[in-house]
Design a protein around this motif. Structure first.
Motif, PDB file in Angstrom:
ATOM      1  N   ILE A 149       0.845  -1.193   0.000  1.00  0.00           N
ATOM      2  CA  ILE A 149       0.000   0.000   0.000  1.00  0.00           C
ATOM      3  C   ILE A 149       0.882   1.244   0.000  1.00  0.00           C
ATOM      4  O   ILE A 149       1.878   1.325   0.721  1.00  0.00           O
ATOM      5  N   LYS A 150       0.497   2.221  -0.807  1.00  0.00           N
ATOM      6  CA  LYS A 150       1.146   3.544  -0.791  1.00  0.00           C
ATOM      7  C   LYS A 150       0.293   4.493   0.044  1.00  0.00           C
ATOM      8  O   LYS A 150      -0.905   4.604  -0.170  1.00  0.00           O
ATOM      9  N   ILE A 151       0.937   5.171   0.998  1.00  0.00           N
ATOM     10  CA  ILE A 151       0.217   6.037   1.937  1.00  0.00           C
ATOM     11  C   ILE A 151       0.720   7.469   1.804  1.00  0.00           C
ATOM     12  O   ILE A 151       1.932   7.729   1.848  1.00  0.00           O
ATOM     13  N   ASP A 152      -0.202   8.399   1.653  1.00  0.00           N
ATOM     14  CA  ASP A 152       0.120   9.830   1.631  1.00  0.00           C
ATOM     15  C   ASP A 152       0.412  10.280   3.059  1.00  0.00           C
ATOM     16  O   ASP A 152      -0.461  10.183   3.933  1.00  0.00           O
ATOM     17  N   ILE A 153       1.631  10.758   3.319  1.00  0.00           N
ATOM     18  CA  ILE A 153       2.019  11.115   4.693  1.00  0.00           C
ATOM     19  C   ILE A 153       1.391  12.423   5.148  1.00  0.00           C
ATOM     20  O   ILE A 153       1.446  12.766   6.332  1.00  0.00           O
ATOM     21  N   ASN A 154       0.757  13.149   4.236  1.00  0.00           N
ATOM     22  CA  ASN A 154       0.096  14.401   4.602  1.00  0.00           C
ATOM     23  C   ASN A 154      -1.372  14.201   4.944  1.00  0.00           C
ATOM     24  O   ASN A 154      -1.916  14.898   5.803  1.00  0.00           O
ATOM     25  N   THR A 155      -2.000  13.232   4.279  1.00  0.00           N
ATOM     26  CA  THR A 155      -3.437  13.038   4.454  1.00  0.00           C
ATOM     27  C   THR A 155      -3.810  11.681   5.054  1.00  0.00           C
ATOM     28  O   THR A 155      -4.932  11.521   5.529  1.00  0.00           O
TER      29      THR A 155
END
Length: 279
Positions: A102-108
């Motif tokens: 999984i790719k996770i947006d570290i801002n959202t």
């Protein structure tokens, strides 16, 4: 149970097995600003989905089959591996986080699937020069894998678990496993059944762990637990493994870091750090 720790852009990210509800677990990520006095953690990624340790379809559960490896991908994203907790059918469900990368947006905290069809992904390395991820995962009885995941594929790549595997269910093709093989056949070709082949598989298992790059020229190293060894290799122009060389270390190797032409090992038996100068 803490699974991994990643320091990136002056923040620390920690993956762990979270009890979302009573006896119901998933792999989640928390983060904190990095300082040397106190870490104040906040939640980054915690799926609403969990696997019940008692009430589940296959009546099996294994908390160590949880993945949890974290790497940085770009300035705004990290990559997380999530195992299937031995609920095998979830690995092929696109609407489930289990058995996925999984790719996770570290801002959202928003996430998207990178790949599916994984059992227990333990090692992860992003080769940004060649734009692919190398992933390692534990098979069942045999069938540990090294997989190459191309970035920006039009379709989400599928690596076959629990339909295809070069391993066998624990206990093999015995009478008690008849229904298990009927549901999860562990077919011995990925490609012939619509999945992506591993670039390397190990039978018997070596209890594969971390993988990392060694600078340039598509050179890499993977570590093992049960086999207590390192495996050095290169990839050719077609991304096929060349020059695979086993080097015995004599301890379970949980983690690897390549830095300044040195390979730093976390050795599990003695809970110590080992350094190999590769110059």
């Amino acid at each position: 149970s803490i699974k991994d720790l990643k320091i990136f852009n002056n923040k620390i990210y920690v993956s762990y097995t979270k009890e979302l509800e009573d006896d119901c677990w998933n792999t989640s990520v928390i983060f904190a600003d990095l300082n040397y006095k106190e870490l104040i953690f906040k939640e980054l990624f915690s799926p609403k989905e969990c696997v019940n340790a008692i009430n589940n379809i296959d009546k099996e559960f294994h908390a160590n089959q949880s993945g949890g490896r974290i790497i940085d991908f770009d300035q705004n994203h990290i990559i997380l591996t999530v195992g299937d907790y031995r609920n095998r059918y979830l690995a092929q469900k696109k609407d489930s986080v289990f058995g996925k990368i999984i790719k996770i947006d570290i801002n959202t905290g928003q996430s998207e699937l990178v790949s599916l069809g994984h059992r227990n992904p333990q090692g992860l390395f992003f080769d940004n020069q060649n734009n692919f991820i190398l992933e390692t995962e534990h098979g069942p009885a045999g069938g540990d894998e090294i997989n190459l995941i191309e970035i920006n594929k039009e379709n989400i790549p599928n690596y076959g678990w629990a339909v295809a595997s070069y391993g066998e269910h624990y206990g093999g093709k015995s009478k008690k496993n008849f229904e298990k093989y009927k549901k999860y056949p562990l077919l011995k070709s990925h490609k012939n059944n619509g999945f992506i082949e591993p670039i390397k598989y190990f039978v018997p298992s070596i209890a594969i762990s971390e993988i990392t790059g060694l600078g340039s020229n598509k050179s890499y190293v993977v570590s093992s637990l049960k086999d207590k060894s390192l495996y050095f290799f290169n990839l050719d122009i077609n991304n096929q493994i060349q020059n695979l060389e086993r080097v015995e270390i004599g301890e379970r190797i949980r983690d690897l870091i390549f830095y300044n032409n040195k390979l730093i090992l976390f050795l599990e038996n003695t809970a110590s750090i080992g350094i190999i100068n590769l110059q």
